[in-house]
Design an enzyme around this catalytic site. Structure first.
Site, PDB file in Angstrom:
ATOM      1  N   LYS A 143       0.806  -1.237   0.000  1.00 29.25           N
ATOM      2  CA  LYS A 143       0.000   0.000   0.000  1.00 29.25           C
ATOM      3  C   LYS A 143       0.836   1.283   0.000  1.00 29.25           C
ATOM      4  O   LYS A 143       0.387   2.336   0.466  1.00 29.25           O
ATOM      5  CB  LYS A 143      -1.002   0.027   1.181  1.00 29.25           C
ATOM      6  CG  LYS A 143      -1.841  -1.213   1.368  1.00 29.25           C
ATOM      7  CD  LYS A 143      -2.372  -1.806   0.095  1.00 29.25           C
ATOM      8  CE  LYS A 143      -3.459  -1.002  -0.567  1.00 29.25           C
ATOM      9  NZ  LYS A 143      -3.845  -1.615  -1.869  1.00 29.25           N
TER      10      LYS A 143
ATOM     11  N   TRP B 106       4.561 -10.200  -8.566  1.00 29.26           N
ATOM     12  CA  TRP B 106       5.248 -10.258  -7.272  1.00 29.26           C
ATOM     13  C   TRP B 106       5.962 -11.611  -7.239  1.00 29.26           C
ATOM     14  O   TRP B 106       5.314 -12.657  -7.137  1.00 29.26           O
ATOM     15  CB  TRP B 106       4.231 -10.183  -6.142  1.00 29.26           C
ATOM     16  CG  TRP B 106       3.727  -8.811  -5.818  1.00 29.26           C
ATOM     17  CD1 TRP B 106       3.979  -8.131  -4.659  1.00 29.26           C
ATOM     18  CD2 TRP B 106       2.899  -7.939  -6.605  1.00 29.26           C
ATOM     19  NE1 TRP B 106       3.373  -6.892  -4.697  1.00 29.26           N
ATOM     20  CE2 TRP B 106       2.710  -6.747  -5.874  1.00 29.26           C
ATOM     21  CE3 TRP B 106       2.318  -8.035  -7.882  1.00 29.26           C
ATOM     22  CZ2 TRP B 106       1.948  -5.679  -6.356  1.00 29.26           C
ATOM     23  CZ3 TRP B 106       1.569  -6.973  -8.363  1.00 29.26           C
ATOM     24  CH2 TRP B 106       1.391  -5.817  -7.614  1.00 29.26           C
TER      25      TRP B 106
ATOM     26  N   HIS C 176       7.208  -7.366  -2.243  1.00 28.14           N
ATOM     27  CA  HIS C 176       7.022  -6.711  -0.934  1.00 28.14           C
ATOM     28  C   HIS C 176       7.971  -7.332   0.098  1.00 28.14           C
ATOM     29  O   HIS C 176       7.818  -7.079   1.292  1.00 28.14           O
ATOM     30  CB  HIS C 176       5.589  -6.923  -0.428  1.00 28.14           C
ATOM     31  CG  HIS C 176       4.521  -6.207  -1.195  1.00 28.14           C
ATOM     32  ND1 HIS C 176       4.617  -4.893  -1.570  1.00 28.14           N
ATOM     33  CD2 HIS C 176       3.293  -6.631  -1.612  1.00 28.14           C
ATOM     34  CE1 HIS C 176       3.491  -4.544  -2.194  1.00 28.14           C
ATOM     35  NE2 HIS C 176       2.692  -5.575  -2.238  1.00 28.14           N
TER      36      HIS C 176
ATOM     37  N   SER D 108      -4.879   3.051   3.896  1.00 29.72           N
ATOM     38  CA  SER D 108      -5.046   2.372   2.614  1.00 29.72           C
ATOM     39  C   SER D 108      -5.231   0.865   2.829  1.00 29.72           C
ATOM     40  O   SER D 108      -6.107   0.234   2.223  1.00 29.72           O
ATOM     41  CB  SER D 108      -3.814   2.659   1.739  1.00 29.72           C
ATOM     42  OG  SER D 108      -3.957   2.087   0.472  1.00 29.72           O
TER      43      SER D 108
ATOM     44  N   SER E 150       0.478   7.945 -16.105  1.00 33.42           N
ATOM     45  CA  SER E 150       0.636   7.349 -14.773  1.00 33.42           C
ATOM     46  C   SER E 150      -0.048   8.192 -13.694  1.00 33.42           C
ATOM     47  O   SER E 150       0.144   7.941 -12.510  1.00 33.42           O
ATOM     48  CB  SER E 150       2.118   7.131 -14.446  1.00 33.42           C
ATOM     49  OG  SER E 150       2.819   8.356 -14.491  1.00 33.42           O
TER      50      SER E 150
ATOM     51  N   ARG F 102      -8.183   3.895  -4.673  1.00 33.37           N
ATOM     52  CA  ARG F 102      -9.185   4.415  -3.745  1.00 33.37           C
ATOM     53  C   ARG F 102      -9.230   5.948  -3.759  1.00 33.37           C
ATOM     54  O   ARG F 102     -10.181   6.537  -4.254  1.00 33.37           O
ATOM     55  CB  ARG F 102      -8.839   3.875  -2.341  1.00 33.37           C
ATOM     56  CG  ARG F 102      -9.890   4.043  -1.272  1.00 33.37           C
ATOM     57  CD  ARG F 102      -9.360   3.564   0.072  1.00 33.37           C
ATOM     58  NE  ARG F 102      -8.175   4.305   0.473  1.00 33.37           N
ATOM     59  CZ  ARG F 102      -8.175   5.429   1.192  1.00 33.37           C
ATOM     60  NH1 ARG F 102      -9.303   5.927   1.628  1.00 33.37           N
ATOM     61  NH2 ARG F 102      -7.039   6.061   1.493  1.00 33.37           N
TER      62      ARG F 102
HETATM   63  P1  A3P Z   1      -5.099   4.811  -1.371  1.00 34.45           P
HETATM   64  O1  A3P Z   1      -5.745   3.589  -0.804  1.00 34.45           O
HETATM   65  O2  A3P Z   1      -4.650   5.759  -0.292  1.00 34.45           O
HETATM   66  O3  A3P Z   1      -5.913   5.493  -2.415  1.00 34.45           O
HETATM   67  P2  A3P Z   1      -0.170  -0.368  -3.664  1.00 34.45           P
HETATM   68  O4  A3P Z   1      -0.121  -0.269  -5.133  1.00 34.45           O
HETATM   69  O5  A3P Z   1       1.169  -0.464  -3.008  1.00 34.45           O
HETATM   70  O6  A3P Z   1      -1.138  -1.417  -3.208  1.00 34.45           O
HETATM   71  O7  A3P Z   1      -0.732   1.024  -3.119  1.00 34.45           O
HETATM   72  C1  A3P Z   1      -2.071   1.389  -3.344  1.00 34.45           C
HETATM   73  C2  A3P Z   1      -2.210   2.863  -3.039  1.00 34.45           C
HETATM   74  O8  A3P Z   1      -1.551   3.626  -4.069  1.00 34.45           O
HETATM   75  C3  A3P Z   1      -3.660   3.273  -3.031  1.00 34.45           C
HETATM   76  O9  A3P Z   1      -3.749   4.356  -2.088  1.00 34.45           O
HETATM   77  C4  A3P Z   1      -3.825   3.769  -4.479  1.00 34.45           C
HETATM   78  O10 A3P Z   1      -4.934   4.602  -4.687  1.00 34.45           O
HETATM   79  C5  A3P Z   1      -2.507   4.505  -4.646  1.00 34.45           C
HETATM   80  N1  A3P Z   1      -2.174   4.753  -6.054  1.00 34.45           N
HETATM   81  C6  A3P Z   1      -2.110   3.877  -7.074  1.00 34.45           C
HETATM   82  N2  A3P Z   1      -1.849   4.500  -8.234  1.00 34.45           N
HETATM   83  C7  A3P Z   1      -1.744   5.816  -7.944  1.00 34.45           C
HETATM   84  C8  A3P Z   1      -1.487   6.995  -8.734  1.00 34.45           C
HETATM   85  N3  A3P Z   1      -1.301   6.944 -10.034  1.00 34.45           N
HETATM   86  N4  A3P Z   1      -1.450   8.180  -8.084  1.00 34.45           N
HETATM   87  C9  A3P Z   1      -1.647   8.267  -6.759  1.00 34.45           C
HETATM   88  N5  A3P Z   1      -1.896   7.197  -5.961  1.00 34.45           N
HETATM   89  C10 A3P Z   1      -1.942   5.980  -6.555  1.00 34.45           C
END
Ligand code: A3P
Length: 288
Positions: free
Chosen positions: A44, A77, A99, A129, A218, A248
């Site tokens: 996250k 992963w 991870h 998150s 991105s 989210r």
């Molecule tokens: P939130 O739950 O706070 O929105 P991971 O990829 O490590 O699982 O992390 C997920 C988090 O990264 C989520 O945070 C997700 O919304 C955020 N995320 C993914 N892509 C993103 C982007 N392009 N810009 C900003 N946040 C992003």
């Protein structure tokens, strides 16, 4: 944080996606190639964001792959059971996610010329998150209240163990020329500048228009609209996005909408104690 787990070298893993064999393979047997690029994070912290960025850099801004291949296949992963099927078919340079904490990472990496991009995020935002993530991913029992979830998190009872140990373990490599670290907060504040720095580290020379394409594709909005990046390809009995989106909010500082003052102060005390020997400062320390 409740999930069917087992421990490997002191760290909690999920029986649904890991096994002793998959972890031992990742640590002892996996053959790292000199041109591999590893995308390493604590969960996250922006893992998927970095997958998107790295794939777009690899293809100089061309989105053909990111619009046709689901994100978890673009950069699997490598410690999860079954990932070998995808990794064995990847073209070079392979962009591989993980991870894993540093003490369990592929031994062959340390003898290679491969590179690691390590992304970190304000742990309070990681908590929020992850709290919501437990409500949509079927391997978790949905977390009911933040208080219990927070206690588990600070005690290292989360999937992939302690956030504090993850950061401290990987920061031992901070001066290694094969290791580049960045924060989610830096990505949020200056996506273009961050992408330029990542290109430099990886030795990719993209012109301004190509960098623009990487940036545009991105952003949170672009990834949310891209059905190959928003995890909608994953069946709803595994990831139920009717209960919340994988992508989210995509903001820094959402913890302020969830932590009470007492929870925040309690977290800060634990943070200071656990991080005191790491002589580094992070963007979220000013914000706290
Ligand atoms: P939130 O739950 O706070 O929105 P991971 O990829 O490590 O699982 O992390 C997920 C988090 O990264 C989520 O945070 C997700 O919304 C955020 N995320 C993914 N892509 C993103 C982007 N392009 N810009 C900003 N946040 C992003």
């Amino acid at each position: 944080m409740s999930f069917d787990h087992f421990e490997y070298k002191g760290v909690r893993f999920a029986k649904a996606v890991h096994s002793e064999d998959s972890l031992s393979y990742a640590e002892n047997t996996f053959e790292v190639l000199d041109d591999d690029i590893f995308n390493v994070t604590y969960p996250k912290s922006g893992t998927n964001w970095m997958i998107e960025i790295l794939n777009l850099i690899k293809h100089k801004g061309d989105s053909t792959v990111s619009k046709t291949v689901p994100i978890h296949i673009r950069s699997p992963w490598y410690e999860t059971a079954g990932s070998e099927e995808y990794i064995s078919k990847m073209d070079s340079p392979r962009i591989i996610s993980s991870h894993l904490p540093q003490h369990i990472f592929a031994k062959s990496f340390f003898k290679s010329k491969a590179k690691i991009i390590y992304t970190m995020r304000n742990p309070k935002d990681v908590v929020v998150s992850m709290f919501y993530f437990t409500k949509i991913l079927n391997i978790f029992k949905p977390a009911e209240n933040l208080q219990n979830f927070l206690e588990d998190f600070v005690q290292g009872k989360a999937l992939y163990g302690s956030w504090f140990d993850h950061i401290k373990g990987w920061m031992q490599m901070k001066n290694d020329s094969r290791f580049f670290f960045i924060t989610y907060e830096e990505l949020t504040q200056d996506l273009r500048g961050s992408i330029v720095r990542i290109c430099k580290f990886l030795g990719y020379e993209l012109d301004d228009a190509q960098i623009d394409l990487v940036v545009e594709q991105s952003t949170f909005k672009s990834m949310k609209e891209n059905k190959m990046s928003n995890w909608s390809q994953v069946p709803s009995d595994v990831l139920d996005q009717s209960k919340g989106s994988f992508l989210r909010k995509g903001k820094s500082g959402d913890w302020k909408n969830h932590f009470t003052v007492a929870q925040s102060e309690h977290f800060d005390d634990i943070y200071q104690e656990k991080m005191k020997d790491l002589k580094m400062t992070f963007p979220w320390e000013q914000a706290s």
